[in-house]
Design a protein around this motif. Structure first.
Motif, PDB file in Angstrom:
ATOM      1  N   SER A  75       3.898  -4.325  -2.488  1.00  0.00           N
ATOM      2  CA  SER A  75       3.159  -3.319  -1.728  1.00  0.00           C
ATOM      3  C   SER A  75       4.109  -2.395  -0.971  1.00  0.00           C
ATOM      4  O   SER A  75       3.902  -1.186  -0.904  1.00  0.00           O
ATOM      5  CB  SER A  75       2.200  -4.000  -0.748  1.00  0.00           C
ATOM      6  OG  SER A  75       1.238  -4.758  -1.430  1.00  0.00           O
TER       7      SER A  75
ATOM      8  N   ALA B 272      -1.245  -0.605   2.992  1.00  0.00           N
ATOM      9  CA  ALA B 272      -0.897  -1.992   3.265  1.00  0.00           C
ATOM     10  C   ALA B 272      -1.898  -2.633   4.229  1.00  0.00           C
ATOM     11  O   ALA B 272      -2.281  -3.799   4.073  1.00  0.00           O
ATOM     12  CB  ALA B 272       0.515  -2.076   3.835  1.00  0.00           C
TER      13      ALA B 272
ATOM     14  N   THR C 104       3.726  -8.889  -0.962  1.00  0.00           N
ATOM     15  CA  THR C 104       4.104  -8.040   0.159  1.00  0.00           C
ATOM     16  C   THR C 104       5.210  -7.065  -0.240  1.00  0.00           C
ATOM     17  O   THR C 104       5.161  -5.872   0.075  1.00  0.00           O
ATOM     18  CB  THR C 104       4.574  -8.905   1.342  1.00  0.00           C
ATOM     19  OG1 THR C 104       3.508  -9.768   1.750  1.00  0.00           O
ATOM     20  CG2 THR C 104       4.992  -8.034   2.514  1.00  0.00           C
TER      21      THR C 104
END
Length: 489
Positions: free
Chosen positions: A167, A335, A164
């Protein structure tokens, strides 16, 4: 350009390795370890994007021509890609923690050099040293993470957090680069990276245990030297050919030298006991065609981002901050695509997702041919590049799964190394291969359109080739599983 968030499987921990966490609930120390490792990876991810929107201001300040601006990106990407596999092997042999700390120190010092650069040469030297530092940080950081957290819920949670943040790094970098350039100047983008490196370097020694591979692999130095030298020579030739022509002496010499070094690399790898790239593996259908798809999606998307950065600021007159906001929309939708991709792959299979994503990326880049010098074009550009980036993320994830499906479990480490190398090489060659056509054009808008047309044609052609190359549903003789059989992992 996007950052691959796939992590290489680490070797089985030996007696010197840290005892891994075995539950999904992380202890305070585990949380701090994860924080340091993620911060370092986030820093590298940030570096891929934070400078993009600052390129025009950087060029004006240091006296770099438009055609030279591509080296601000290439000078970092080339060493980071060329030395990635070798750095991983060095970490396995001499200690991942040790090399991780060396990489952080080098990255931080190089960022300071780039921050206070007094001319193009000093700036590009800083960028190249940043790339060397990143080449040490990325593979050792991944290995430290996977050896610290045991396979299962704890590792899944750690990888989820790490992925995460990686990204988000690209998106935050584009926006932060615009804000910093407009308020404090382009040098602050490099200064931010030095602060990240310093903080990680202060915390890491007391938290990270040493970790080595029990197999003590040999270093393939000849392989690293030949492939890095070959790529450097080829990229120099491609970058200068548009200015001087392919018949110019130094272009011819470096082009021949690059091809010769890459040919030597294939010979070296065929004889090496511990090759950086397994040539037999490249003969597998899924590995070869999957990596082709990955190479094209990375190289062509990096070229699009580069030329659009120039287009927004030099043709439409947007500020660095406004340019960052446009790419921020791109990052948010990317995302979203990353979160949805596993379901799409589970429904259609990795092969169909890869081919469809490449086709979508190519078609949406083709839509950018409608750009002109009027400000309304910013809406077309935002919509088209954001949707193209969603397809790009789908291609990234599905090409990784396609490649991994073609090899047995004991060779997954080599396959993942190829996946990462494809990413780095793609980022390295895309901008000099096509971006130079825009930066050397007398009319920038015309040059941008030429790049976009070629970019779209290459991606669409790759979609056709990859689709044909992977069309067989039969299993390869090696027992590879066809990508259609893959669901979300």
């Amino acid at each position: 350009m996007a950052i691959d968030t796939s992590l290489s499987p680490a070797p089985t921990p030996g007696p010197d390795d840290v005892q891994p966490s075995r539950t999904a609930r992380l202890s305070r120390r585990d949380t701090l370890v994860l924080l340091v490792l993620c911060a370092a990876q986030f820093m590298v991810s940030l570096d891929f994007s934070v400078l993009n929107v600052a390129l025009p201001a950087l060029g004006d300040d240091l006296g770099m021509s438009r055609s030279a601006l591509q080296w601000a990106v290439t000078a970092f990407a080339l060493p980071s890609g060329g030395f990635l596999l070798l750095s991983g092997r060095i970490g396995d042999l001499f200690g991942r923690r040790r090399l991780f700390l060396i990489g952080l120190a080098l990255f931080g010092a190089a960022s300071l050099l780039a921050t206070f650069a007094w001319d193009p040469a000093s700036f590009l030297a800083g960028r190249a040293l940043q790339g060397l530092g990143a080449a040490a940080i990325v593979p050792t950081g991944m290995s430290l993470l996977t050896t610290t957290f045991a396979e299962g819920p704890a590792r899944d949670r750690a990888l989820s957090i790490s992925g995460t943040l990686l990204s988000l790094g690209f998106t935050i970098g584009m926006v932060a680069g615009g804000v910093l350039t407009d308020t404090l100047g382009w040098r602050s983008t490099m200064g931010l990276l030095s602060v990240f490196a310093l903080l990680a370097l202060v915390l890491a020694p007391g938290l990270l245990p040493e970790s080595r591979s029990p197999e003590r692999p040999r270093l393939d130095v000849p392989g690293a030297v030949t492939v890095t030298g070959g790529l450097l020579a080829l990229i120099y030739a491609l970058s200068t050919a548009a200015d001087r022509g392919f018949g110019h002496g130094d272009v011819v010499v470096t082009l021949v030298a690059g091809l010769a070094l890459l040919a030597a690399f294939t010979v070296v790898e065929s004889r090496a006991e511990a090759p950086l790239v397994s040539l037999p593996m490249l003969r597998r259908r899924t590995v070869a065609w999957g990596n082709l798809g990955g190479l094209v999606t990375f190289s062509m998307m990096s070229a699009v981002v580069f030329v659009l950065t120039l287009y927004f600021q030099e043709v439409l007159g947007l500020s660095a901050f406004e340019t960052g906001l446009v790419f921020g929309v791109q990052g948010v939708l990317s995302a979203v695509a990353g979160a949805c991709a596993p379901r799409v792959i589970g429904r259609f299979g990795a092969r169909r997702t890869l081919v469809g994503s490449l086709a979508g990326q190519g078609a949406l880049v083709a839509a950018l041919l409608g750009l002109d010098a009027h400000t309304w074009s910013v809406w077309l550009a935002t919509a088209a590049v954001s949707l193209a980036s969603m397809c790009h993320l789908g291609a990234i994830i599905s090409y990784g799964l396609t490649v991994a499906s073609g090899v047995p479990d004991e060779e997954q480490g080599l396959a993942t190394g190829l996946i990462t190398s494809t990413q780095q090489v793609g980022i390295t060659v895309g901008i000099p291969l096509l971006g130079v056509l825009a930066t050397t054009s007398a009319d920038l808008l015309s040059g941008v359109r030429t790049v976009l047309a070629l970019d779209a044609a290459i991606v669409l052609a790759a979609a056709v080739l990859v689709g044909l190359g992977l069309r067989s549903r039969r299993q390869a003789a090696s027992g590879a599983v066809e990508p259609e059989a893959l669901g979300a992992r």
